[in-house]
Scaffold this active site. Structure first.
Site, PDB file in Angstrom:
ATOM      1  N   ASP A  34     -11.142 -41.111   2.861  1.00  0.00           N
ATOM      2  CA  ASP A  34     -10.849 -39.685   3.016  1.00  0.00           C
ATOM      3  C   ASP A  34     -11.077 -39.009   1.659  1.00  0.00           C
ATOM      4  O   ASP A  34     -10.639 -39.500   0.623  1.00  0.00           O
ATOM      5  CB  ASP A  34      -9.399 -39.499   3.468  1.00  0.00           C
ATOM      6  CG  ASP A  34      -9.132 -38.101   4.002  1.00  0.00           C
ATOM      7  OD1 ASP A  34      -8.758 -37.994   5.183  1.00  0.00           O
ATOM      8  OD2 ASP A  34      -9.288 -37.120   3.230  1.00  0.00           O
ATOM      9  N   ILE A  35     -11.775 -37.880   1.687  1.00  0.00           N
ATOM     10  CA  ILE A  35     -12.142 -37.196   0.453  1.00  0.00           C
ATOM     11  C   ILE A  35     -10.924 -36.516  -0.209  1.00  0.00           C
ATOM     12  O   ILE A  35     -10.926 -36.250  -1.406  1.00  0.00           O
ATOM     13  CB  ILE A  35     -13.273 -36.181   0.757  1.00  0.00           C
ATOM     14  CG1 ILE A  35     -14.141 -35.932  -0.446  1.00  0.00           C
ATOM     15  CG2 ILE A  35     -12.745 -34.885   1.324  1.00  0.00           C
ATOM     16  CD1 ILE A  35     -15.430 -35.181  -0.117  1.00  0.00           C
ATOM     17  N   GLN A  97      -5.491 -31.866  14.555  1.00  0.00           N
ATOM     18  CA  GLN A  97      -6.862 -32.324  14.277  1.00  0.00           C
ATOM     19  C   GLN A  97      -7.681 -31.201  13.648  1.00  0.00           C
ATOM     20  O   GLN A  97      -7.622 -30.048  14.081  1.00  0.00           O
ATOM     21  CB  GLN A  97      -7.540 -32.780  15.586  1.00  0.00           C
ATOM     22  CG  GLN A  97      -8.911 -33.404  15.368  1.00  0.00           C
ATOM     23  CD  GLN A  97      -9.508 -33.965  16.656  1.00  0.00           C
ATOM     24  OE1 GLN A  97      -9.040 -33.681  17.764  1.00  0.00           O
ATOM     25  NE2 GLN A  97     -10.565 -34.764  16.503  1.00  0.00           N
ATOM     26  N   HIS A 103     -10.925 -40.027  14.743  1.00  0.00           N
ATOM     27  CA  HIS A 103     -10.712 -40.833  13.546  1.00  0.00           C
ATOM     28  C   HIS A 103      -9.259 -41.268  13.445  1.00  0.00           C
ATOM     29  O   HIS A 103      -8.358 -40.545  13.853  1.00  0.00           O
ATOM     30  CB  HIS A 103     -11.135 -40.091  12.270  1.00  0.00           C
ATOM     31  CG  HIS A 103     -10.540 -38.728  12.133  1.00  0.00           C
ATOM     32  ND1 HIS A 103     -11.042 -37.635  12.806  1.00  0.00           N
ATOM     33  CD2 HIS A 103      -9.494 -38.280  11.408  1.00  0.00           C
ATOM     34  CE1 HIS A 103     -10.335 -36.566  12.496  1.00  0.00           C
ATOM     35  NE2 HIS A 103      -9.369 -36.920  11.659  1.00  0.00           N
ATOM     36  N   HIS A 105      -6.461 -42.463  10.637  1.00  0.00           N
ATOM     37  CA  HIS A 105      -6.133 -42.508   9.215  1.00  0.00           C
ATOM     38  C   HIS A 105      -5.341 -43.788   8.945  1.00  0.00           C
ATOM     39  O   HIS A 105      -4.348 -44.051   9.640  1.00  0.00           O
ATOM     40  CB  HIS A 105      -5.218 -41.342   8.825  1.00  0.00           C
ATOM     41  CG  HIS A 105      -5.780 -39.979   9.030  1.00  0.00           C
ATOM     42  ND1 HIS A 105      -6.218 -39.196   7.994  1.00  0.00           N
ATOM     43  CD2 HIS A 105      -5.959 -39.231  10.160  1.00  0.00           C
ATOM     44  CE1 HIS A 105      -6.633 -38.016   8.466  1.00  0.00           C
ATOM     45  NE2 HIS A 105      -6.489 -38.013   9.772  1.00  0.00           N
TER      46      HIS A 105
HETATM   47  P1  5GP Z   1      -7.632 -34.518  10.753  1.00  0.00           P
HETATM   48  O1  5GP Z   1      -8.767 -33.980  11.585  1.00  0.00           O
HETATM   49  O2  5GP Z   1      -7.147 -35.855  11.215  1.00  0.00           O
HETATM   50  O3  5GP Z   1      -6.482 -33.548  10.631  1.00  0.00           O
HETATM   51  O4  5GP Z   1      -8.106 -34.711   9.275  1.00  0.00           O
HETATM   52  C1  5GP Z   1      -9.429 -34.731   8.846  1.00  0.00           C
HETATM   53  C2  5GP Z   1      -9.483 -35.488   7.538  1.00  0.00           C
HETATM   54  O5  5GP Z   1     -10.813 -35.481   7.089  1.00  0.00           O
HETATM   55  C3  5GP Z   1      -8.601 -34.908   6.413  1.00  0.00           C
HETATM   56  O6  5GP Z   1      -7.712 -35.907   5.961  1.00  0.00           O
HETATM   57  C4  5GP Z   1      -9.614 -34.496   5.344  1.00  0.00           C
HETATM   58  O7  5GP Z   1      -9.141 -34.740   4.038  1.00  0.00           O
HETATM   59  C5  5GP Z   1     -10.819 -35.356   5.689  1.00  0.00           C
HETATM   60  N1  5GP Z   1     -12.098 -34.759   5.336  1.00  0.00           N
HETATM   61  C6  5GP Z   1     -12.484 -33.469   5.541  1.00  0.00           C
HETATM   62  N2  5GP Z   1     -13.761 -33.287   5.143  1.00  0.00           N
HETATM   63  C7  5GP Z   1     -14.200 -34.498   4.696  1.00  0.00           C
HETATM   64  C8  5GP Z   1     -15.461 -34.938   4.153  1.00  0.00           C
HETATM   65  O8  5GP Z   1     -16.432 -34.198   4.021  1.00  0.00           O
HETATM   66  N3  5GP Z   1     -15.536 -36.250   3.811  1.00  0.00           N
HETATM   67  C9  5GP Z   1     -14.476 -37.104   3.949  1.00  0.00           C
HETATM   68  N4  5GP Z   1     -14.673 -38.379   3.562  1.00  0.00           N
HETATM   69  N5  5GP Z   1     -13.287 -36.725   4.445  1.00  0.00           N
HETATM   70  C10 5GP Z   1     -13.153 -35.430   4.821  1.00  0.00           C
END
Ligand code: 5GP
Length: 142
Positions: A34-35, A97, A103, A105
């Site tokens: 995660d970035i 989301q 995905h 985590h």
């Molecule tokens: P969620 O959809 O589960 O709420 O979270 C999406 C996750 O993707 C977040 O933890 C965010 O930090 C991560 N994220 C968002 N953009 C990028 C990206 O471009 N690259 C990576 N590796 N992670 C990302």
């Protein structure tokens, strides 16, 4: 439910159109850092087949993502000398989301250390490089 968007960020990572710190890959799943990690070693595990989230994913892809998540969790315990692992998975905006490709985590945790808030601090590239190396090494030994 809204249709799968082929241009979401994780689809672009899967196609190699965007970079990522990849830690594990097989025919059906990819794991990358995660970035904006909530703790060092925060990894995302995704199916290669398109799926928006838990609600539409094929059961076999979900099962495989779960198996890879377990491998990453075990590697995270070792690579980061963690005390525990937090697993999170969000579905649709109301469920938290943000990126609409399924995905999971996997977040290494240490006693008494709180996670950073979601998507709060962009990690330095060298931190991600080091974390990915540690995880890949732990996976090799597993
Ligand atoms: P969620 O959809 O589960 O709420 O979270 C999406 C996750 O993707 C977040 O933890 C965010 O930090 C991560 N994220 C968002 N953009 C990028 C990206 O471009 N690259 C990576 N590796 N992670 C990302």
């Amino acid at each position: 439910m809204t249709a799968y968007d082929q241009n979401n960020i994780f689809a672009k990572i899967l196609r190699g159109e965007l970079p990522a710190h990849r830690v594990y890959e097989d025919d059906n799943a990819l794991a990358f850092l995660d970035i904006m990690p909530r703790a060092p070693g925060h990894t995302l595990i995704i199916p290669k087949n398109p799926a928006r989230n838990l609600l539409d994913v094929a059961p076999a892809d979900l099962a495989h993502v779960a198996q890879v998540s377990q491998r990453i969790a075990r590697a995270g315990m070792k690579a980061f000398a963690a005390d525990g692992i937090t697993v999170q998975q969000f579905n649709e905006s109301a469920g938290g989301q943000v990126v609409f490709h399924l995905h999971v985590h996997v977040i290494p945790r240490h006693d008494g250390i709180a996670m950073k808030p979601p998507a709060s601090v962009m990690a330095k590239p060298e931190e991600l490089t080091e974390a990915a190396e540690k995880l890949r090494a732990a996976l090799k030994d597993a």
